[in-house]
Design an enzyme around this catalytic site. Structure first.
Site, short mmCIF file in Angstrom:
data_model
loop_
_atom_site.label_atom_id
_atom_site.label_comp_id
_atom_site.label_asym_id
_atom_site.label_seq_id
_atom_site.Cartn_x
_atom_site.Cartn_y
_atom_site.Cartn_z
CB CYS A 74 -0.82 0.03 1.12
SG CYS A 74 -2.65 0.94 0.65
CG HIS A 96 -3.41 -3.42 2.98
ND1 HIS A 96 -2.66 -2.96 3.68
CD2 HIS A 96 -4.15 -2.48 2.66
CE1 HIS A 96 -2.51 -1.55 3.92
NE2 HIS A 96 -3.70 -1.12 3.16
CD GLU A 114 -1.17 -6.36 4.86
OE1 GLU A 114 -0.56 -6.38 3.83
OE2 GLU A 114 -1.17 -5.00 5.36
#
Ligand code: GLN
Length: 537
Positions: free
Chosen positions: A381, A507, A509
């Protein structure tokens, strides 16, 4: 459907979320379908508007909900896909109740905490139950027993239990058993008082999960059992883990907590087979390989600000049977000391998401160091926007290149506000949020990592790559390897002449799991090992 409520006592930060998630793991591995919900007593509608200092990470779901970071644990520990129904705040409850009041739905009644607020909370449990269609619904109540703002939630679950019948409900209280150094012993009084507080409200816990630094001996368990009115076997020890949070399910299984839960709820299911989970923990405790990577952020001193990022890095390690030492680096230290002094010796550099100008120049220096020294780089990001700004300034020689978030008057706004963000005024829930499709470029690093043409990843941002600069970047070897399917928004960038330099506007993650590491993180750790030791994993 069976309902499990998890409350917390004595102090916050006991790991109620982890306990709920770990119980979810065990129940799923017994063949049950599980979903987990979090109730947060604060008045914000969602944590999206809160500072990381207040709240830690904001966890984003597929449907764009900005939620509590405990939902990250729920998704990492179980297979359940969460939606905005899985996180309820007092802010949302009151917003709904007040909207109903304005519409006249209450037909002239006085609107009160009991029954209107408590009914709204119960409605949310039923709503999720209906939608998720699971065998078990676990609801974690945030905060600590005794908090004023938590009372409506406790009252609501007490009433709810009455409604669905005692055979369908289990109350688990997570409490703290402190070790008092001067006395050299563990103390049960705070637990007794916390349980008393719950019983005052009308909730009698079935199971006590005792967080402690030292083992609970038999005598202590007996004492807790007697004073707190729970059976001896329902006093569960949850000691601080030695290595990793992923040990918690195994620990609770050793304590037979899942057996007890199934017995109480009359769920006739086989024991959990945790062999694959044991293998995960084995790789964390005794990995075959080791590597060091740096995370360059501005909330480095906070445990929780980059929670999912740290977890995903660890998952990338698990996938490579590689223990990862995460070096947490303050971007401002790089500004003060220079990149080489701070970053030398790392196998990889990761720049996570972020907002606001502080530390940005340090992150740009980190991206430059990674590019020039061929250190594996993963940008997430803001980390992708940083990579773009760095390339613009130092390769394309676009002086003063920046994001308009940090310099609205930049002569080269290589990162700029998205078109549809220009008219947005409210801060809450208005970013580009949630899962969006992204198309990958044939032959790119991204495609080789994902092994797919189209992927779906979660977003949370307002700014984007400025398309006016596309050609200039591409000509210089900056690859736009992922875009929205309509080609309009740049989603992934790479640098051609580099072993591993990749950054995403989304993102990744948020979709990584210990048993299913995200490909970008698996690739990053593999590349970091290659960089440090010259050996591919
Ligand atoms: N501040 C940047 C934006 O809004 C990046 C956001 C993020 O990293 N989540 O676009």
């Amino acid at each position: 459907m069976k309902y499990i409520f998890v409350t917390g006592g004595v102090v916050s930060s006991l790991g109620k979320g982890l306990t709920a998630a770990a119980l979810g793991t065990l129940l799923e591995n017994r063949g049950l379908k599980v979903t987990i919900q979090k109730f947060d007593p604060y008045l914000n509608v969602d944590p999206g508007t809160m500072s990381p200092y207040q709240h830690g990470e904001v966890y984003v779901l597929d449907d764009g909900a900005e939620t509590d970071l405990d939902l990250g644990h729920y998704e990492r520990f179980t297979n359940t896909k969460l939606t905005r129904l899985n996180n309820l705040t007092s802010g949302q409850v009151y917003q709904t109740v007040l909207e109903k009041e304005r519409r006249g739905d209450y037909l002239g009644k006085t609107v009160q905490v009991i029954p209107h607020v408590t009914d709204e909370i119960q409605r949310r449990i039923y709503a999720l139950g209906e939608k998720a269609k699971t065998d078990v619904l676990i609801t974690e109540i945030g905060g600590t027993t005794g908090d004023i703002e938590g009372l409506p939630f406790l009252e609501a679950i007490r009433e709810f239990a009455l409604d669905v019948g005692p055979q369908n409900v289990l109350f688990i209280h997570v409490t703290y058993v402190p070790f008092i150094k001067a006395a050299g012993e563990l103390k049960t009084k705070p637990t007794q008082q916390s349980v008393a507080k719950l019983r005052e409200i009308g909730i009698v816990p079935h199971i006590l999960v005792c967080r402690c630094e030292h083992p609970l001996d038999k005598e202590l368990r007996q004492k807790i059992s007697m004073f707190c009115n729970v059976p001896f076997e329902a006093v569960i020890e949850e000691k601080d883990v030695d290595h990793s949070i992923y040990e918690v399910p195994l620990m609770l299984q050793r304590e037979r907590m899942d057996d007890l839960v199934c017995r109480y709820l009359r769920l006739d299911v086989p024991p959990a087979n945790m062999a694959h989970w044991q293998e995960i923990v084995r790789k964390l405790i005794a990995p075959r390989h080791r590597v060091r990577v740096g995370v360059v952020g501005k909330y480095i001193e906070l445990q929780d600000a980059y929670k999912s990022v740290y977890e995903a890095v660890i998952h990338g390690g698990i996938a490579n049977d590689c223990g990862v030492e995460i070096v947490k680096l303050d971007a401002e230290d790089i500004e003060r000391q220079g990149a080489a002094a701070v970053l030398r010796g790392l196998g990889g550099i990761l720049v996570p998401g972020g907002f606001g100008e502080r530390g940005v120049e340090g992150k740009i220096l980190a991206a430059q160091y990674a590019r020039e020294h061929k250190v594996p780089y993963l940008g997430l990001c803001l980390g992708m926007q940083i990579a773009t700004i760095e390339f613009a300034r130092n390769v394309l020689k676009l002086e003063g290149a920046h994001s308009t978030e940090f310099n609205p008057a930049s002569p080269h706004p290589v990162i700029a506000l998205q078109e549809d963000q220009r008219t947005v005024e409210n801060k809450g829930g208005t970013m580009r949020l949630g899962a969006q499709a992204c198309q990958l470029l044939q032959g790119s690093l991204a495609m080789s990592l994902y092994n797919a043409f189209v992927i779906h990843e979660r977003h949370r941002h307002r700014y984007e790559f400025n398309n006016a600069y596309r050609e200039q970047f591409q000509k210089a070897g900056f690859v736009l390897s992922g875009t929205t399917p309509d080609g309009k928004l740049v989603e992934i960038v790479e640098i051609k002449d580099h072993p591993f330099y990749i950054a995403s506007q989304f993102h990744p993650e948020f979709q990584s799991k210990p048993n299913h590491a995200h490909p970008l993180f698996t690739g990053f750790i593999g590349a970091a090992h290659m960089f440090l030791h010259g050996v591919a994993l």
